[in-house]
Motif scaffolding. Structure first.
Motif, PDB file in Angstrom:
ATOM      1  N   SER A  43       0.836  -1.202   0.000  1.00  0.00           N
ATOM      2  CA  SER A  43       0.000   0.000   0.000  1.00  0.00           C
ATOM      3  C   SER A  43       0.869   1.249   0.000  1.00  0.00           C
ATOM      4  CB  SER A  43      -0.922   0.010   1.224  1.00  0.00           C
ATOM      5  OG  SER A  43      -1.756   1.151   1.198  1.00  0.00           O
ATOM      6  N   ASN A  44       1.483   1.543  -1.149  1.00  0.00           N
ATOM      7  CA  ASN A  44       2.402   2.672  -1.253  1.00  0.00           C
ATOM      8  C   ASN A  44       2.218   3.334  -2.617  1.00  0.00           C
ATOM      9  OD1 ASN A  44       4.644   4.423  -1.410  1.00  0.00           O
ATOM     10  ND2 ASN A  44       5.877   3.095  -0.101  1.00  0.00           N
ATOM     11  N   TYR A  45       1.283   4.273  -2.688  1.00  0.00           N
ATOM     12  CA  TYR A  45       0.991   4.969  -3.952  1.00  0.00           C
ATOM     13  C   TYR A  45       2.254   5.554  -4.579  1.00  0.00           C
ATOM     14  CZ  TYR A  45      -4.052   4.981  -2.876  1.00  0.00           C
ATOM     15  OH  TYR A  45      -5.341   4.611  -2.608  1.00  0.00           O
ATOM     16  N   SER A  46       3.050   6.200  -3.749  1.00  0.00           N
ATOM     17  CA  SER A  46       4.229   6.908  -4.257  1.00  0.00           C
ATOM     18  C   SER A  46       5.244   5.962  -4.871  1.00  0.00           C
ATOM     19  CB  SER A  46       4.875   7.716  -3.127  1.00  0.00           C
ATOM     20  OG  SER A  46       4.003   8.705  -2.654  1.00  0.00           O
ATOM     21  N   ALA A  47       5.435   4.797  -4.253  1.00  0.00           N
ATOM     22  CA  ALA A  47       6.388   3.833  -4.791  1.00  0.00           C
ATOM     23  C   ALA A  47       5.900   3.265  -6.129  1.00  0.00           C
ATOM     24  CB  ALA A  47       6.615   2.707  -3.787  1.00  0.00           C
ATOM     25  N   TRP A  48       4.600   2.954  -6.212  1.00  0.00           N
ATOM     26  CA  TRP A  48       4.036   2.475  -7.482  1.00  0.00           C
ATOM     27  C   TRP A  48       4.150   3.553  -8.556  1.00  0.00           C
ATOM     28  CZ3 TRP A  48       3.329  -2.492  -8.103  1.00  0.00           C
ATOM     29  CH2 TRP A  48       2.895  -3.308  -7.055  1.00  0.00           C
ATOM     30  N   HIS A  49       3.862   4.801  -8.166  1.00  0.00           N
ATOM     31  CA  HIS A  49       3.959   5.914  -9.121  1.00  0.00           C
ATOM     32  C   HIS A  49       5.393   6.076  -9.622  1.00  0.00           C
ATOM     33  CE1 HIS A  49       3.340   9.812 -10.986  1.00  0.00           C
ATOM     34  NE2 HIS A  49       4.333  10.305 -10.256  1.00  0.00           N
ATOM     35  N   GLN A  50       6.352   6.012  -8.694  1.00  0.00           N
ATOM     36  CA  GLN A  50       7.762   6.114  -9.075  1.00  0.00           C
ATOM     37  C   GLN A  50       8.133   4.984 -10.036  1.00  0.00           C
ATOM     38  OE1 GLN A  50       9.922   8.352  -8.844  1.00  0.00           O
ATOM     39  NE2 GLN A  50      11.847   7.775  -7.859  1.00  0.00           N
ATOM     40  N   ARG A  51       7.601   3.813  -9.770  1.00  0.00           N
ATOM     41  CA  ARG A  51       7.884   2.656 -10.630  1.00  0.00           C
ATOM     42  C   ARG A  51       7.357   2.882 -12.049  1.00  0.00           C
ATOM     43  NH1 ARG A  51       9.672  -2.100  -8.716  1.00  0.00           N
ATOM     44  NH2 ARG A  51       9.431  -3.993  -9.982  1.00  0.00           N
ATOM     45  N   SER A  52       6.177   3.495 -12.145  1.00  0.00           N
ATOM     46  CA  SER A  52       5.607   3.767 -13.464  1.00  0.00           C
ATOM     47  C   SER A  52       6.455   4.771 -14.249  1.00  0.00           C
ATOM     48  CB  SER A  52       4.171   4.283 -13.333  1.00  0.00           C
ATOM     49  OG  SER A  52       4.132   5.609 -12.825  1.00  0.00           O
ATOM     50  N   LYS A  53       7.161   5.644 -13.546  1.00  0.00           N
ATOM     51  CA  LYS A  53       8.058   6.595 -14.211  1.00  0.00           C
ATOM     52  C   LYS A  53       9.338   5.903 -14.689  1.00  0.00           C
ATOM     53  CE  LYS A  53       5.706  10.437 -13.422  1.00  0.00           C
ATOM     54  NZ  LYS A  53       5.145  11.222 -14.550  1.00  0.00           N
ATOM     55  N   LEU A  54       9.799   4.932 -13.908  1.00  0.00           N
ATOM     56  CA  LEU A  54      11.094   4.302 -14.154  1.00  0.00           C
ATOM     57  C   LEU A  54      11.035   3.154 -15.161  1.00  0.00           C
ATOM     58  CD1 LEU A  54      12.360   4.234 -10.464  1.00  0.00           C
ATOM     59  CD2 LEU A  54      13.345   5.600 -12.309  1.00  0.00           C
ATOM     60  N   LEU A  55       9.926   2.415 -15.182  1.00  0.00           N
ATOM     61  CA  LEU A  55       9.850   1.235 -16.037  1.00  0.00           C
ATOM     62  C   LEU A  55      10.090   1.538 -17.521  1.00  0.00           C
ATOM     63  CD1 LEU A  55       9.380  -1.801 -16.230  1.00  0.00           C
ATOM     64  CD2 LEU A  55       6.921  -1.354 -16.330  1.00  0.00           C
ATOM     65  N   PRO A  56       9.430   2.535 -18.121  1.00  0.00           N
ATOM     66  CA  PRO A  56       9.715   2.858 -19.530  1.00  0.00           C
ATOM     67  C   PRO A  56      11.171   3.282 -19.752  1.00  0.00           C
ATOM     68  CG  PRO A  56       7.684   3.902 -18.806  1.00  0.00           C
ATOM     69  CD  PRO A  56       8.351   3.395 -17.581  1.00  0.00           C
ATOM     70  N   LEU A  57      11.734   4.011 -18.775  1.00  0.00           N
ATOM     71  CA  LEU A  57      13.132   4.447 -18.891  1.00  0.00           C
ATOM     72  C   LEU A  57      14.082   3.254 -18.831  1.00  0.00           C
ATOM     73  CD1 LEU A  57      13.090   7.584 -16.542  1.00  0.00           C
ATOM     74  CD2 LEU A  57      12.931   7.540 -19.037  1.00  0.00           C
ATOM     75  N   LEU A  58      13.741   2.283 -17.982  1.00  0.00           N
ATOM     76  CA  LEU A  58      14.564   1.089 -17.845  1.00  0.00           C
ATOM     77  C   LEU A  58      14.555   0.273 -19.139  1.00  0.00           C
ATOM     78  CD1 LEU A  58      16.234  -0.496 -15.706  1.00  0.00           C
ATOM     79  CD2 LEU A  58      14.155  -1.794 -15.221  1.00  0.00           C
ATOM     80  N   ILE A  59      13.383   0.132 -19.732  1.00  0.00           N
ATOM     81  CA  ILE A  59      13.257  -0.600 -20.999  1.00  0.00           C
ATOM     82  C   ILE A  59      14.073   0.089 -22.100  1.00  0.00           C
ATOM     83  CG2 ILE A  59      11.627  -1.189 -22.849  1.00  0.00           C
ATOM     84  CD1 ILE A  59       9.533  -1.663 -20.622  1.00  0.00           C
ATOM     85  N   LYS A  60      13.987   1.403 -22.140  1.00  0.00           N
ATOM     86  CA  LYS A  60      14.718   2.161 -23.158  1.00  0.00           C
ATOM     87  C   LYS A  60      16.217   2.091 -22.929  1.00  0.00           C
ATOM     88  CE  LYS A  60      14.977   6.756 -25.272  1.00  0.00           C
ATOM     89  NZ  LYS A  60      14.468   8.145 -25.246  1.00  0.00           N
ATOM     90  N   GLU A  61      16.636   2.241 -21.675  1.00  0.00           N
ATOM     91  CA  GLU A  61      18.064   2.246 -21.355  1.00  0.00           C
ATOM     92  C   GLU A  61      18.708   0.896 -21.668  1.00  0.00           C
ATOM     93  OE1 GLU A  61      20.235   4.101 -17.699  1.00  0.00           O
ATOM     94  OE2 GLU A  61      19.647   2.072 -17.135  1.00  0.00           O
ATOM     95  N   LYS A  62      18.014  -0.194 -21.353  1.00  0.00           N
ATOM     96  CA  LYS A  62      18.568  -1.529 -21.583  1.00  0.00           C
ATOM     97  C   LYS A  62      18.379  -2.007 -23.024  1.00  0.00           C
ATOM     98  CE  LYS A  62      18.284  -3.211 -16.837  1.00  0.00           C
ATOM     99  NZ  LYS A  62      19.741  -3.443 -16.723  1.00  0.00           N
TER     100      LYS A  62
END
Length: 370
Positions: free
Chosen positions: A186-205
Protein backbone atom coordinates in the motif's frame (compact mmCIF):
# COMPACT_ATOMS: atom_id res chain seq x y z
CA UNK A 1 -14.79 14.05 36.74
CA UNK A 2 -12.84 10.88 36.04
CA UNK A 3 -12.69 9.38 32.56
CA UNK A 4 -10.61 6.77 30.77
CA UNK A 5 -8.16 7.23 27.90
CA UNK A 6 -6.55 4.19 26.21
CA UNK A 7 -7.50 2.13 29.23
CA UNK A 8 -5.82 4.53 31.66
CA UNK A 9 -7.76 6.39 34.29
CA UNK A 10 -7.26 10.13 34.07
CA UNK A 11 -8.49 13.05 36.10
CA UNK A 12 -9.81 16.25 34.59
CA UNK A 13 -7.41 19.17 35.33
CA UNK A 14 -8.52 21.52 38.09
CA UNK A 15 -9.74 25.04 37.25
CA UNK A 16 -6.47 26.47 38.60
CA UNK A 17 -4.30 24.25 36.41
CA UNK A 18 -6.45 24.98 33.37
CA UNK A 19 -6.17 28.73 34.03
CA UNK A 20 -2.37 28.46 34.29
CA UNK A 21 -2.23 26.51 30.99
CA UNK A 22 -4.30 29.11 29.15
CA UNK A 23 -2.20 31.98 30.53
CA UNK A 24 1.00 30.21 29.42
CA UNK A 25 -0.48 29.62 25.97
CA UNK A 26 -1.57 33.28 25.70
CA UNK A 27 1.97 34.40 26.58
CA UNK A 28 3.42 32.17 23.87
CA UNK A 29 0.98 33.51 21.28
CA UNK A 30 1.82 37.09 22.23
CA UNK A 31 5.57 36.42 21.97
CA UNK A 32 5.07 34.77 18.57
CA UNK A 33 3.02 37.69 17.25
CA UNK A 34 5.70 40.13 18.45
CA UNK A 35 8.36 38.12 16.61
CA UNK A 36 6.32 38.20 13.40
CA UNK A 37 5.67 41.95 13.75
CA UNK A 38 9.39 42.64 14.29
CA UNK A 39 10.29 40.46 11.33
CA UNK A 40 7.88 42.25 8.99
CA UNK A 41 9.24 45.60 10.18
CA UNK A 42 12.72 44.45 9.17
CA UNK A 43 11.38 43.33 5.82
CA UNK A 44 9.60 46.64 5.17
CA UNK A 45 12.78 48.53 6.03
CA UNK A 46 14.84 46.15 3.87
CA UNK A 47 17.12 45.32 6.76
CA UNK A 48 18.77 42.14 5.53
CA UNK A 49 21.06 41.53 8.49
CA UNK A 50 21.89 38.80 11.00
CA UNK A 51 19.25 40.04 13.44
CA UNK A 52 16.59 39.61 10.76
CA UNK A 53 17.89 36.12 10.03
CA UNK A 54 17.71 35.26 13.75
CA UNK A 55 14.08 36.44 13.86
CA UNK A 56 13.14 34.20 10.92
CA UNK A 57 14.89 31.28 12.63
CA UNK A 58 12.80 31.74 15.79
CA UNK A 59 9.56 32.00 13.82
CA UNK A 60 10.23 29.06 11.50
CA UNK A 61 11.28 26.90 14.44
CA UNK A 62 7.71 27.29 15.68
CA UNK A 63 5.88 27.45 12.36
CA UNK A 64 7.85 25.90 9.45
CA UNK A 65 4.97 26.47 6.99
CA UNK A 66 5.07 30.27 7.16
CA UNK A 67 6.02 30.75 3.49
CA UNK A 68 6.30 34.57 3.70
CA UNK A 69 9.04 34.18 6.28
CA UNK A 70 10.89 31.72 4.05
CA UNK A 71 10.73 34.25 1.21
CA UNK A 72 12.15 36.94 3.50
CA UNK A 73 14.87 34.57 4.72
CA UNK A 74 16.08 34.02 1.16
CA UNK A 75 16.18 37.77 0.61
CA UNK A 76 18.25 38.17 3.78
CA UNK A 77 20.73 35.59 2.54
CA UNK A 78 20.92 36.87 -1.04
CA UNK A 79 20.80 40.63 -0.47
CA UNK A 80 22.61 40.72 2.86
CA UNK A 81 24.65 37.92 4.35
CA UNK A 82 25.89 36.25 1.16
CA UNK A 83 26.27 39.36 -0.96
CA UNK A 84 29.92 40.02 -0.15
CA UNK A 85 30.89 36.49 0.94
CA UNK A 86 33.67 34.43 -0.58
CA UNK A 87 32.80 31.08 -2.14
CA UNK A 88 34.08 29.26 0.96
CA UNK A 89 32.05 31.44 3.36
CA UNK A 90 28.98 31.07 1.17
CA UNK A 91 29.33 27.32 1.35
CA UNK A 92 29.69 27.40 5.15
CA UNK A 93 26.62 29.62 5.52
CA UNK A 94 24.48 27.43 3.26
CA UNK A 95 25.75 24.28 4.99
CA UNK A 96 24.59 25.79 8.28
CA UNK A 97 21.27 26.51 6.59
CA UNK A 98 20.97 22.87 5.55
CA UNK A 99 21.65 21.80 9.14
CA UNK A 100 18.89 24.13 10.33
CA UNK A 101 16.48 22.64 7.80
CA UNK A 102 17.34 19.13 8.92
CA UNK A 103 16.44 20.13 12.49
CA UNK A 104 13.07 21.63 11.65
CA UNK A 105 12.17 18.69 9.43
CA UNK A 106 11.44 17.06 12.78
CA UNK A 107 8.46 19.41 13.08
CA UNK A 108 7.02 18.51 9.69
CA UNK A 109 8.59 16.08 7.22
CA UNK A 110 5.84 16.89 4.73
CA UNK A 111 6.34 20.64 4.50
CA UNK A 112 6.43 22.02 0.96
CA UNK A 113 8.27 25.09 2.18
CA UNK A 114 11.13 23.27 3.92
CA UNK A 115 11.75 21.11 0.84
CA UNK A 116 11.51 24.19 -1.38
CA UNK A 117 14.06 26.10 0.70
CA UNK A 118 16.40 23.09 0.77
CA UNK A 119 16.35 22.94 -3.02
CA UNK A 120 17.13 26.63 -3.17
CA UNK A 121 20.10 26.21 -0.82
CA UNK A 122 21.56 23.36 -2.83
CA UNK A 123 21.15 25.16 -6.14
CA UNK A 124 22.72 28.32 -4.70
CA UNK A 125 25.68 26.33 -3.35
CA UNK A 126 28.68 25.41 -5.47
CA UNK A 127 29.07 21.61 -5.91
CA UNK A 128 26.50 20.40 -3.37
CA UNK A 129 26.83 16.88 -1.94
CA UNK A 130 24.00 15.09 -3.74
CA UNK A 131 25.06 11.71 -2.30
CA UNK A 132 24.46 13.05 1.19
CA UNK A 133 21.03 14.30 0.11
CA UNK A 134 20.17 10.87 -1.24
CA UNK A 135 21.15 9.28 2.08
CA UNK A 136 19.08 11.85 3.96
CA UNK A 137 15.95 11.28 1.92
CA UNK A 138 16.50 7.53 2.22
CA UNK A 139 16.23 7.93 6.00
CA UNK A 140 13.02 9.91 5.57
CA UNK A 141 11.54 7.04 3.58
CA UNK A 142 12.62 4.57 6.25
CA UNK A 143 10.55 6.57 8.74
CA UNK A 144 7.58 7.02 6.39
CA UNK A 145 7.77 5.06 3.13
CA UNK A 146 4.61 6.76 1.81
CA UNK A 147 5.75 10.38 2.22
CA UNK A 148 5.07 11.67 -1.31
CA UNK A 149 7.02 14.86 -0.60
CA UNK A 150 10.09 12.75 0.09
CA UNK A 151 9.52 10.69 -3.09
CA UNK A 152 9.28 13.85 -5.17
CA UNK A 153 12.45 15.19 -3.57
CA UNK A 154 14.19 11.87 -4.21
CA UNK A 155 13.40 12.19 -7.94
CA UNK A 156 14.90 15.67 -7.86
CA UNK A 157 18.05 14.51 -6.04
CA UNK A 158 18.64 11.46 -8.25
CA UNK A 159 18.24 13.64 -11.34
CA UNK A 160 20.89 16.06 -10.04
CA UNK A 161 23.18 13.25 -8.90
CA UNK A 162 22.90 11.41 -12.19
CA UNK A 163 23.76 14.59 -14.09
CA UNK A 164 26.68 15.46 -11.78
CA UNK A 165 28.24 11.99 -11.94
CA UNK A 166 27.15 11.17 -15.50
CA UNK A 167 25.88 7.85 -14.14
CA UNK A 168 22.46 6.31 -14.66
CA UNK A 169 20.54 5.54 -11.47
CA UNK A 170 17.46 4.08 -13.18
CA UNK A 171 18.10 0.45 -12.24
CA UNK A 172 19.10 1.40 -8.67
CA UNK A 173 15.95 3.47 -8.21
CA UNK A 174 13.77 0.79 -9.81
CA UNK A 175 15.18 -1.75 -7.33
CA UNK A 176 14.54 0.74 -4.53
CA UNK A 177 10.84 0.87 -5.42
CA UNK A 178 10.79 -2.94 -5.42
CA UNK A 179 12.13 -2.95 -1.87
CA UNK A 180 9.60 -0.39 -0.66
CA UNK A 181 6.67 -2.11 -2.37
CA UNK A 182 7.63 -5.50 -0.95
CA UNK A 183 7.78 -3.90 2.50
CA UNK A 184 4.26 -2.54 2.07
CA UNK A 185 2.12 -2.99 -1.04
CA UNK A 186 0.00 0.00 0.00
CA UNK A 187 2.40 2.67 -1.25
CA UNK A 188 0.99 4.97 -3.95
CA UNK A 189 4.23 6.91 -4.26
CA UNK A 190 6.39 3.83 -4.79
CA UNK A 191 4.04 2.47 -7.48
CA UNK A 192 3.96 5.91 -9.12
CA UNK A 193 7.76 6.11 -9.08
CA UNK A 194 7.88 2.66 -10.63
CA UNK A 195 5.61 3.77 -13.46
CA UNK A 196 8.06 6.60 -14.21
CA UNK A 197 11.09 4.30 -14.15
CA UNK A 198 9.85 1.24 -16.04
CA UNK A 199 9.72 2.86 -19.53
CA UNK A 200 13.13 4.45 -18.89
CA UNK A 201 14.56 1.09 -17.85
CA UNK A 202 13.26 -0.60 -21.00
CA UNK A 203 14.72 2.16 -23.16
CA UNK A 204 18.06 2.25 -21.36
CA UNK A 205 18.57 -1.53 -21.58
CA UNK A 206 17.37 -1.56 -25.20
CA UNK A 207 15.35 -4.69 -24.53
CA UNK A 208 14.09 -6.80 -27.40
CA UNK A 209 10.44 -7.89 -27.50
CA UNK A 210 11.09 -11.17 -25.67
CA UNK A 211 13.10 -9.48 -22.90
CA UNK A 212 10.51 -6.73 -22.62
CA UNK A 213 7.69 -9.25 -22.28
CA UNK A 214 9.60 -11.11 -19.56
CA UNK A 215 10.04 -7.88 -17.59
CA UNK A 216 6.38 -6.85 -17.99
CA UNK A 217 5.21 -10.33 -16.95
CA UNK A 218 7.17 -9.89 -13.71
CA UNK A 219 5.33 -6.59 -13.14
CA UNK A 220 1.98 -8.32 -13.52
CA UNK A 221 3.10 -10.99 -11.06
CA UNK A 222 4.08 -8.28 -8.58
CA UNK A 223 0.69 -6.57 -8.71
CA UNK A 224 -1.06 -9.95 -8.53
CA UNK A 225 0.78 -10.64 -5.27
CA UNK A 226 -0.39 -7.24 -4.01
CA UNK A 227 -4.01 -8.01 -4.96
CA UNK A 228 -4.02 -11.30 -3.10
CA UNK A 229 -2.39 -9.68 -0.07
CA UNK A 230 -4.84 -6.77 0.16
CA UNK A 231 -7.52 -6.65 -2.56
CA UNK A 232 -9.09 -3.52 -1.04
CA UNK A 233 -5.96 -1.39 -1.43
CA UNK A 234 -6.26 0.98 -4.40
CA UNK A 235 -2.57 1.65 -5.18
CA UNK A 236 -1.71 -1.67 -6.82
CA UNK A 237 -4.96 -1.66 -8.84
CA UNK A 238 -4.04 1.74 -10.28
CA UNK A 239 -0.59 0.49 -11.28
CA UNK A 240 -2.19 -2.60 -12.80
CA UNK A 241 -4.50 -0.46 -14.95
CA UNK A 242 -1.49 1.63 -16.01
CA UNK A 243 0.30 -1.56 -17.02
CA UNK A 244 -2.70 -2.74 -19.04
CA UNK A 245 -3.05 0.59 -20.81
CA UNK A 246 0.70 0.97 -21.22
CA UNK A 247 1.01 -2.13 -23.34
CA UNK A 248 0.22 -0.31 -26.59
CA UNK A 249 1.74 3.06 -25.69
CA UNK A 250 4.49 3.70 -23.16
CA UNK A 251 5.73 0.17 -22.68
CA UNK A 252 5.16 -1.50 -26.04
CA UNK A 253 6.64 -0.30 -29.29
CA UNK A 254 5.22 3.12 -30.09
CA UNK A 255 3.37 3.25 -33.40
CA UNK A 256 4.76 6.72 -34.03
CA UNK A 257 8.25 5.18 -34.13
CA UNK A 258 7.10 2.97 -37.00
CA UNK A 259 5.43 5.73 -38.99
CA UNK A 260 8.34 5.96 -41.42
CA UNK A 261 7.72 2.42 -42.65
CA UNK A 262 5.24 1.41 -45.33
CA UNK A 263 1.52 1.37 -44.54
CA UNK A 264 1.31 -2.41 -45.11
CA UNK A 265 3.97 -3.08 -42.47
CA UNK A 266 2.31 -0.60 -40.14
CA UNK A 267 -1.02 -2.37 -40.54
CA UNK A 268 0.67 -5.67 -39.84
CA UNK A 269 2.17 -4.25 -36.62
CA UNK A 270 -1.24 -2.91 -35.64
CA UNK A 271 -2.69 -6.37 -36.06
CA UNK A 272 0.04 -7.96 -33.95
CA UNK A 273 -0.29 -5.38 -31.19
CA UNK A 274 -4.10 -5.73 -31.14
CA UNK A 275 -3.83 -9.53 -31.00
CA UNK A 276 -1.33 -9.37 -28.11
CA UNK A 277 -3.49 -6.86 -26.29
CA UNK A 278 -6.60 -9.02 -26.60
CA UNK A 279 -4.60 -11.96 -25.22
CA UNK A 280 -3.39 -9.78 -22.33
CA UNK A 281 -6.91 -8.55 -21.52
CA UNK A 282 -8.31 -12.07 -21.57
CA UNK A 283 -5.53 -13.27 -19.26
CA UNK A 284 -6.10 -10.44 -16.77
CA UNK A 285 -9.88 -10.95 -16.88
CA UNK A 286 -9.34 -14.59 -15.89
CA UNK A 287 -7.02 -13.56 -13.06
CA UNK A 288 -9.50 -11.01 -11.69
CA UNK A 289 -12.38 -13.48 -11.89
CA UNK A 290 -10.34 -15.99 -9.85
CA UNK A 291 -9.71 -13.36 -7.20
CA UNK A 292 -13.41 -12.42 -7.17
CA UNK A 293 -14.26 -15.97 -6.15
CA UNK A 294 -12.23 -15.35 -2.98
CA UNK A 295 -13.19 -11.68 -2.56
CA UNK A 296 -16.69 -11.30 -4.06
CA UNK A 297 -17.25 -7.85 -2.49
CA UNK A 298 -13.94 -6.25 -3.48
CA UNK A 299 -14.95 -3.01 -5.19
CA UNK A 300 -11.55 -2.56 -6.87
CA UNK A 301 -11.69 -6.09 -8.18
CA UNK A 302 -15.17 -5.48 -9.62
CA UNK A 303 -14.25 -2.10 -11.11
CA UNK A 304 -11.14 -3.54 -12.74
CA UNK A 305 -13.11 -6.43 -14.23
CA UNK A 306 -15.64 -3.97 -15.69
CA UNK A 307 -12.86 -1.81 -17.15
CA UNK A 308 -11.10 -4.83 -18.67
CA UNK A 309 -14.33 -6.12 -20.23
CA UNK A 310 -15.18 -2.70 -21.70
CA UNK A 311 -11.68 -2.40 -23.15
CA UNK A 312 -11.85 -5.94 -24.58
CA UNK A 313 -15.13 -5.12 -26.28
CA UNK A 314 -13.68 -1.87 -27.65
CA UNK A 315 -10.74 -3.44 -29.46
CA UNK A 316 -12.17 -6.87 -30.33
CA UNK A 317 -13.96 -7.63 -33.57
CA UNK A 318 -16.67 -9.62 -31.80
CA UNK A 319 -20.21 -10.20 -33.02
CA UNK A 320 -23.36 -8.66 -31.56
CA UNK A 321 -24.13 -11.66 -29.34
CA UNK A 322 -20.63 -11.65 -27.78
CA UNK A 323 -20.82 -7.89 -27.24
CA UNK A 324 -24.21 -8.34 -25.61
CA UNK A 325 -22.78 -10.91 -23.18
CA UNK A 326 -20.03 -8.46 -22.19
CA UNK A 327 -22.60 -5.68 -21.72
CA UNK A 328 -24.75 -7.93 -19.53
CA UNK A 329 -21.77 -8.84 -17.34
CA UNK A 330 -20.77 -5.19 -16.93
CA UNK A 331 -24.38 -4.29 -16.02
CA UNK A 332 -24.36 -7.04 -13.38
CA UNK A 333 -21.07 -5.69 -12.03
CA UNK A 334 -22.55 -2.18 -11.87
CA UNK A 335 -25.53 -3.54 -9.91
CA UNK A 336 -23.15 -5.08 -7.39
CA UNK A 337 -21.01 -1.95 -7.13
CA UNK A 338 -24.10 0.21 -6.55
CA UNK A 339 -24.78 -1.86 -3.44
CA UNK A 340 -21.15 -2.14 -2.29
CA UNK A 341 -19.74 1.35 -2.97
CA UNK A 342 -22.36 3.78 -1.66
CA UNK A 343 -20.17 6.86 -2.22
CA UNK A 344 -19.96 6.23 -5.97
CA UNK A 345 -23.47 4.99 -6.63
CA UNK A 346 -24.24 7.67 -9.24
CA UNK A 347 -21.10 6.84 -11.22
CA UNK A 348 -22.11 3.20 -11.58
CA UNK A 349 -25.74 4.08 -12.25
CA UNK A 350 -24.58 6.37 -15.06
CA UNK A 351 -22.35 3.66 -16.59
CA UNK A 352 -25.16 1.11 -16.30
CA UNK A 353 -27.62 3.50 -17.96
CA UNK A 354 -25.25 4.20 -20.88
CA UNK A 355 -24.68 0.51 -21.55
CA UNK A 356 -28.41 -0.27 -21.44
CA UNK A 357 -29.13 2.63 -23.82
CA UNK A 358 -26.45 1.45 -26.25
CA UNK A 359 -27.78 -2.11 -26.13
CA UNK A 360 -31.27 -0.95 -27.03
CA UNK A 361 -29.94 0.59 -30.26
CA UNK A 362 -28.34 -2.66 -31.43
CA UNK A 363 -30.55 -5.46 -32.77
CA UNK A 364 -29.47 -9.08 -32.38
CA UNK A 365 -28.72 -10.93 -35.62
CA UNK A 366 -31.87 -13.07 -35.21
CA UNK A 367 -34.05 -9.93 -35.23
CA UNK A 368 -32.25 -8.45 -38.26
CA UNK A 369 -32.96 -11.58 -40.29
CA UNK A 370 -36.70 -11.52 -39.57
Amino acid sequence: MDYTHHGQKRVKPSAEIEKFRKEKEATKIKEYKNLVASCFQKRDKKEFDKDALALTTKILSQNPDFYSIWNFRRLILLEGILKECSEEDTRKTLSTELDFLQEIFQLNRKSYWIFNHRRWCLETMQNPDWNMELQLIGKFLEIDARNFHAWGYRRYVTSKLSHATETSLIQIEFDFTTTKINQNFSNYSAWHQRSKLLPLLIKEKNLNEQEKKKLIDKEFELVKAAFYTDPDDQSAWLYHWWLVNGQDSTISMSLSEKSKESSSILNQDLSIITSERIELLQHEISMVRELLELEPNSKWCLQTLANLLIELKRISETNIEENSKIDDEVITICDRLIKIDKFRTKRFEDLRSKIISAKSLVKPVSQELE
